[in-house]
Design a protein around this motif. Structure first.
Motif, PDB file in Angstrom:
ATOM      1  N   GLY A 125       4.183  -7.228   5.461  1.00  0.00           N
ATOM      2  CA  GLY A 125       4.960  -6.078   5.036  1.00  0.00           C
ATOM      3  C   GLY A 125       4.203  -5.179   4.081  1.00  0.00           C
ATOM      4  N   GLY A 126       3.465  -5.788   3.153  1.00  0.00           N
ATOM      5  CA  GLY A 126       2.709  -4.998   2.194  1.00  0.00           C
ATOM      6  C   GLY A 126       1.644  -4.147   2.846  1.00  0.00           C
ATOM      7  N   ARG A 127       1.039  -4.674   3.910  1.00  0.00           N
ATOM      8  CA  ARG A 127       0.004  -3.933   4.624  1.00  0.00           C
ATOM      9  C   ARG A 127       0.552  -2.641   5.226  1.00  0.00           C
ATOM     10  NH1 ARG A 127      -2.451  -7.988   7.477  1.00  0.00           N
ATOM     11  NH2 ARG A 127      -1.202  -7.803   9.372  1.00  0.00           N
ATOM     12  N   HIS A 128       1.844  -2.631   5.536  1.00  0.00           N
ATOM     13  CA  HIS A 128       2.454  -1.456   6.159  1.00  0.00           C
ATOM     14  C   HIS A 128       3.335  -0.667   5.187  1.00  0.00           C
ATOM     15  CE1 HIS A 128       1.124  -2.330  10.293  1.00  0.00           C
ATOM     16  NE2 HIS A 128       1.220  -3.596   9.918  1.00  0.00           N
ATOM     17  N   VAL A 188       0.855  -1.177   0.000  1.00  0.00           N
ATOM     18  CA  VAL A 188       0.000   0.000   0.000  1.00  0.00           C
ATOM     19  C   VAL A 188       0.895   1.233   0.000  1.00  0.00           C
ATOM     20  CG1 VAL A 188      -1.811  -1.194   1.303  1.00  0.00           C
ATOM     21  CG2 VAL A 188      -0.137   0.209   2.528  1.00  0.00           C
ATOM     22  N   PRO A 189       0.434   2.358  -0.549  1.00  0.00           N
ATOM     23  CA  PRO A 189       1.206   3.592  -0.394  1.00  0.00           C
ATOM     24  C   PRO A 189       1.416   3.869   1.092  1.00  0.00           C
ATOM     25  CG  PRO A 189      -0.535   3.884  -2.011  1.00  0.00           C
ATOM     26  CD  PRO A 189      -0.777   2.552  -1.364  1.00  0.00           C
ATOM     27  N   VAL A 190       2.593   4.338   1.444  1.00  0.00           N
ATOM     28  CA  VAL A 190       2.912   4.490   2.860  1.00  0.00           C
ATOM     29  C   VAL A 190       1.928   5.429   3.561  1.00  0.00           C
ATOM     30  CG1 VAL A 190       4.546   6.411   2.542  1.00  0.00           C
ATOM     31  CG2 VAL A 190       4.834   4.814   4.461  1.00  0.00           C
ATOM     32  N   GLU A 191       1.351   6.381   2.787  1.00  0.00           N
ATOM     33  CA  GLU A 191       0.366   7.292   3.377  1.00  0.00           C
ATOM     34  C   GLU A 191      -0.904   6.564   3.806  1.00  0.00           C
ATOM     35  OE1 GLU A 191       2.889   9.434   0.392  1.00  0.00           O
ATOM     36  OE2 GLU A 191       1.686   7.607   0.378  1.00  0.00           O
ATOM     37  N   GLN A 192      -1.148   5.391   3.174  1.00  0.00           N
ATOM     38  CA  GLN A 192      -2.345   4.629   3.505  1.00  0.00           C
ATOM     39  C   GLN A 192      -2.072   3.491   4.490  1.00  0.00           C
ATOM     40  OE1 GLN A 192      -4.234   3.340  -0.154  1.00  0.00           O
ATOM     41  NE2 GLN A 192      -3.854   5.321  -1.153  1.00  0.00           N
ATOM     42  N   ALA A 193      -0.849   3.376   4.927  1.00  0.00           N
ATOM     43  CA  ALA A 193      -0.503   2.332   5.891  1.00  0.00           C
ATOM     44  C   ALA A 193      -1.140   2.646   7.237  1.00  0.00           C
ATOM     45  CB  ALA A 193       1.010   2.239   6.039  1.00  0.00           C
ATOM     46  N   PRO A 194      -1.399   1.629   8.055  1.00  0.00           N
ATOM     47  CA  PRO A 194      -2.040   1.860   9.354  1.00  0.00           C
ATOM     48  C   PRO A 194      -1.240   2.837  10.221  1.00  0.00           C
ATOM     49  CG  PRO A 194      -1.999  -0.478   8.837  1.00  0.00           C
ATOM     50  CD  PRO A 194      -1.158   0.192   7.801  1.00  0.00           C
ATOM     51  N   ASP A 195      -1.949   3.605  11.020  1.00  0.00           N
ATOM     52  CA  ASP A 195      -1.296   4.558  11.919  1.00  0.00           C
ATOM     53  C   ASP A 195      -0.733   3.872  13.153  1.00  0.00           C
ATOM     54  OD1 ASP A 195      -1.815   6.743  10.280  1.00  0.00           O
ATOM     55  OD2 ASP A 195      -3.810   7.041  11.160  1.00  0.00           O
ATOM     56  N   GLU A 196      -1.089   2.622  13.355  1.00  0.00           N
ATOM     57  CA  GLU A 196      -0.563   1.869  14.492  1.00  0.00           C
ATOM     58  C   GLU A 196       0.332   0.749  13.972  1.00  0.00           C
ATOM     59  OE1 GLU A 196      -2.215  -0.776  18.276  1.00  0.00           O
ATOM     60  OE2 GLU A 196      -3.516   0.682  17.273  1.00  0.00           O
ATOM     61  N   GLY A 197       1.516   0.630  14.560  1.00  0.00           N
ATOM     62  CA  GLY A 197       2.460  -0.385  14.145  1.00  0.00           C
ATOM     63  C   GLY A 197       2.016  -1.789  14.544  1.00  0.00           C
ATOM     64  N   GLU A 198       2.637  -2.785  13.933  1.00  0.00           N
ATOM     65  CA  GLU A 198       2.344  -4.197  14.207  1.00  0.00           C
ATOM     66  C   GLU A 198       3.637  -4.894  14.589  1.00  0.00           C
ATOM     67  OE1 GLU A 198       0.151  -8.021  12.005  1.00  0.00           O
ATOM     68  OE2 GLU A 198       0.337  -6.075  10.994  1.00  0.00           O
ATOM     69  N   THR A 256      20.986 -18.592  14.268  1.00  0.00           N
ATOM     70  CA  THR A 256      19.776 -19.248  14.759  1.00  0.00           C
ATOM     71  C   THR A 256      19.244 -18.440  15.933  1.00  0.00           C
ATOM     72  OG1 THR A 256      20.468 -21.459  14.068  1.00  0.00           O
ATOM     73  CG2 THR A 256      18.889 -21.332  15.888  1.00  0.00           C
ATOM     74  N   GLY A 257      17.950 -18.183  15.941  1.00  0.00           N
ATOM     75  CA  GLY A 257      17.371 -17.415  17.031  1.00  0.00           C
ATOM     76  C   GLY A 257      16.106 -16.718  16.595  1.00  0.00           C
ATOM     77  N   SER A 258      15.721 -15.694  17.329  1.00  0.00           N
ATOM     78  CA  SER A 258      14.466 -14.983  17.072  1.00  0.00           C
ATOM     79  C   SER A 258      14.699 -13.483  17.053  1.00  0.00           C
ATOM     80  CB  SER A 258      13.435 -15.319  18.158  1.00  0.00           C
ATOM     81  OG  SER A 258      13.197 -16.712  18.212  1.00  0.00           O
ATOM     82  N   VAL A 259      13.936 -12.809  16.195  1.00  0.00           N
ATOM     83  CA  VAL A 259      13.978 -11.351  16.110  1.00  0.00           C
ATOM     84  C   VAL A 259      12.551 -10.827  16.233  1.00  0.00           C
ATOM     85  CG1 VAL A 259      14.618  -9.356  14.705  1.00  0.00           C
ATOM     86  CG2 VAL A 259      16.008 -11.429  14.608  1.00  0.00           C
ATOM     87  N   ARG A 260      12.390  -9.817  17.046  1.00  0.00           N
ATOM     88  CA  ARG A 260      11.098  -9.151  17.197  1.00  0.00           C
ATOM     89  C   ARG A 260      11.178  -7.805  16.484  1.00  0.00           C
ATOM     90  NH1 ARG A 260      11.210  -8.923  22.147  1.00  0.00           N
ATOM     91  NH2 ARG A 260      11.345  -6.694  22.649  1.00  0.00           N
ATOM     92  N   LEU A 261      10.197  -7.557  15.612  1.00  0.00           N
ATOM     93  CA  LEU A 261      10.207  -6.331  14.808  1.00  0.00           C
ATOM     94  C   LEU A 261       8.884  -5.593  14.906  1.00  0.00           C
ATOM     95  CD1 LEU A 261      11.246  -8.899  12.669  1.00  0.00           C
ATOM     96  CD2 LEU A 261      12.362  -6.874  11.718  1.00  0.00           C
ATOM     97  N   LYS A 262       8.972  -4.293  14.662  1.00  0.00           N
ATOM     98  CA  LYS A 262       7.778  -3.467  14.544  1.00  0.00           C
ATOM     99  C   LYS A 262       7.643  -3.029  13.096  1.00  0.00           C
ATOM    100  CE  LYS A 262       5.598   0.740  16.383  1.00  0.00           C
ATOM    101  NZ  LYS A 262       5.755   1.859  17.360  1.00  0.00           N
ATOM    102  N   LEU A 263       6.506  -3.342  12.488  1.00  0.00           N
ATOM    103  CA  LEU A 263       6.216  -2.936  11.124  1.00  0.00           C
ATOM    104  C   LEU A 263       5.395  -1.659  11.177  1.00  0.00           C
ATOM    105  CD1 LEU A 263       5.190  -6.410   9.643  1.00  0.00           C
ATOM    106  CD2 LEU A 263       7.489  -5.479  10.058  1.00  0.00           C
ATOM    107  N   TYR A 264       5.937  -0.595  10.584  1.00  0.00           N
ATOM    108  CA  TYR A 264       5.254   0.691  10.739  1.00  0.00           C
ATOM    109  C   TYR A 264       5.651   1.652   9.630  1.00  0.00           C
ATOM    110  CZ  TYR A 264       3.735   5.140  12.792  1.00  0.00           C
ATOM    111  OH  TYR A 264       3.133   6.364  13.001  1.00  0.00           O
ATOM    112  N   LYS A 265       4.658   2.102   8.864  1.00  0.00           N
ATOM    113  CA  LYS A 265       4.830   3.168   7.888  1.00  0.00           C
ATOM    114  C   LYS A 265       6.078   2.998   7.009  1.00  0.00           C
ATOM    115  CE  LYS A 265       1.270   5.827   9.078  1.00  0.00           C
ATOM    116  NZ  LYS A 265       0.159   6.138   8.154  1.00  0.00           N
ATOM    117  N   GLY A 266       6.173   1.848   6.358  1.00  0.00           N
ATOM    118  CA  GLY A 266       7.260   1.625   5.424  1.00  0.00           C
ATOM    119  C   GLY A 266       8.546   1.132   6.032  1.00  0.00           C
ATOM    120  N   GLN A 267       8.556   0.860   7.329  1.00  0.00           N
ATOM    121  CA  GLN A 267       9.781   0.429   7.985  1.00  0.00           C
ATOM    122  C   GLN A 267       9.574  -0.896   8.725  1.00  0.00           C
ATOM    123  OE1 GLN A 267      12.140   3.730   9.962  1.00  0.00           O
ATOM    124  NE2 GLN A 267      10.131   4.703   9.872  1.00  0.00           N
TER     125      GLN A 267
END
Length: 399
Positions: free
Chosen positions: A250-253, A208-218, A338-349
């Motif tokens: 990723g596309g949603r954000h 989605v265009p970043v302007e249309q991405a959700p205002d709350e991160g995931e 090997t391991g885990s990563v926690r990420l925040k998806l937000y406005k193109g990042q």
């Protein structure tokens, strides 16, 4: 090429490859087998076998190659940290060796003397298809109609289709040449041919265009084993399923759009827009996990080879001995990633928030700003003195 009796053609069902199928039959007076590879392009493939046969193919292969594509091509490339010219995640480039591999396999199974593709004489794909085929079976010939025929435009192709009874409807709603698979969607042509123009509204497919991405991160988590993702949000998935899931997230954000002018292998510059949502999230997560699991010198050695590896993929040398040898080194560097990563998806990042690994090389007692019992800060003076020996010698000589 008078000895060509049967050809296997990479076939999409669109105008170009439909015309090519008929043109090869008419020009070489030979039989044509088609291969349609499902690499996650999201297009409706129902009926494409019947369409190929109706257009004149004697046999039509329609194959779901998504798992092999993700497992054996996307993931190994990502273990190498590949980025072409520092920006492009090589979504089109990495699909070509798999298609070429299947073309060669089918050529062997069907007794074909040649493979054929619809790549133009201006692009990189012609090189990728033909170098891969040369590495896998140098006895096979290649038919590249765009370098041979006298059709020079889409209008010419439409007239040829009409004259030969080819059913090849064309949509004019989107002015782009597009390539889509599990890793990305690319856009070229239209207003993008002027590098000053902003991409138009139709140059969005996976993001989605970043302007249309959700205002709350995931917030999400990705688990890795030896450099490859194995689970998203604690749910283990197949390689293809992981790519599909991360593309959705990723596309949603609005993550993963790149607008760039790149240097084609054939020598010209080309402007394209690439959407790589899942790949961008994976790239960020893997790189972050490497920070705590890879030895410094091993990481720097691998990183010094990223440009070279990326050029091998981009230029069509996937099956070349140098890429195979380099892959062995890369894969050895990933044994403890090997391991885990926690990420925040937000406005193109895709923003890493935390990482953990049973093989972590991070030692809090060394890195702390608080009192510790394992590091004598006075030792740093001698280290700096030794590092400065050559600089002090250079400095005494003046200009």
């Amino acid at each position: 090429m008078s000895d060509i009796k049967k050809v296997v053609l990479a076939y999409s069902g669109g105008l170009d490859t439909s015309v090519i199928l008929t043109w090869i039959k008419n020009t070489y007076n030979c039989e044509v087998v088609t291969l349609t590879a499902d690499l996650g392009q999201g297009e409706e493939l129902n009926g494409i076998e019947e369409k190929a046969l109706k257009t004149g193919a004697i046999k039509a292969y329609v194959e779901d190659l998504q798992e092999e594509f993700a497992r054996d091509f996307i993931f190994p490339m990502m273990r190498a940290g590949a980025l072409y010219e520092g920006r492009y995640l090589l979504g089109t480039s990495i699909a070509r060796p798999l298609i070429s591999k299947r073309l060669v396999d089918i050529a062997h199974a069907e007794g074909c003397q040649a493979i054929a593709h619809g790549a133009t004489g201006k692009g990189n794909d012609q090189v990728r298809f033909e170098l891969a085929a040369a590495a896998l079976d140098p006895s096979l010939k290649t038919i590249a109609p765009w370098r041979e025929w006298d059709l020079t435009s889409r209008t010419d192709c439409l007239e040829y289709a009409a004259a030969n009874g080819i059913d090849a409807p064309v949509s004019h709603s989107k002015p782009y040449s597009c390539d889509r698979n599990l890793l990305h969607c690319s856009f070229e042509g239209g207003e993008l041919e002027d590098p000053w123009n902003e991409p138009g509204e139709f140059s969005y497919a996976m993001c989605v265009p970043v302007e249309q991405a959700p205002d709350e991160g995931e917030i999400i988590t990705i688990d890795f084993e030896q450099g490859d993702p194995v689970a998203v949000n604690n749910e283990r998935m197949s390689p293809a399923a992981i790519m599909i899931k991360l593309n959705e997230l990723g596309g949603r954000h609005g993550i993963g759009r790149v607008d760039m002018v790149e240097n084609r292998f054939v020598g010209m510059k080309s402007r394209g827009v690439y959407e790589t949502p899942g790949g961008t999230v994976l790239f960020s997560a893997r790189r972050d996990l490497e920070g705590i699991t890879m030895d410094r010198e091993v990481m720097h050695l691998r990183d010094s080879l990223i440009v070279r590896y990326s050029e091998m993929v981009y230029n069509g040398f996937w099956f070349a001995p140098e890429r195979v040898a380099l892959q062995a080194l890369v894969d050895d560097t990933q044994k403890r990633v090997t391991g885990s990563v926690r990420l925040k998806l937000y406005k193109g990042q895709a923003i890493p928030l935390g990482r953990k690994s049973p093989y972590s090389l991070y030692r809090e007692e060394l890195a702390t700003f608080e009192t510790d019992q394992v590091y004598n800060q006075a030792d740093a003076a001698g280290f700096i003195t030794l590092q400065g020996l050559r600089l002090r010698g250079y400095g005494t000589k003046g200009e």
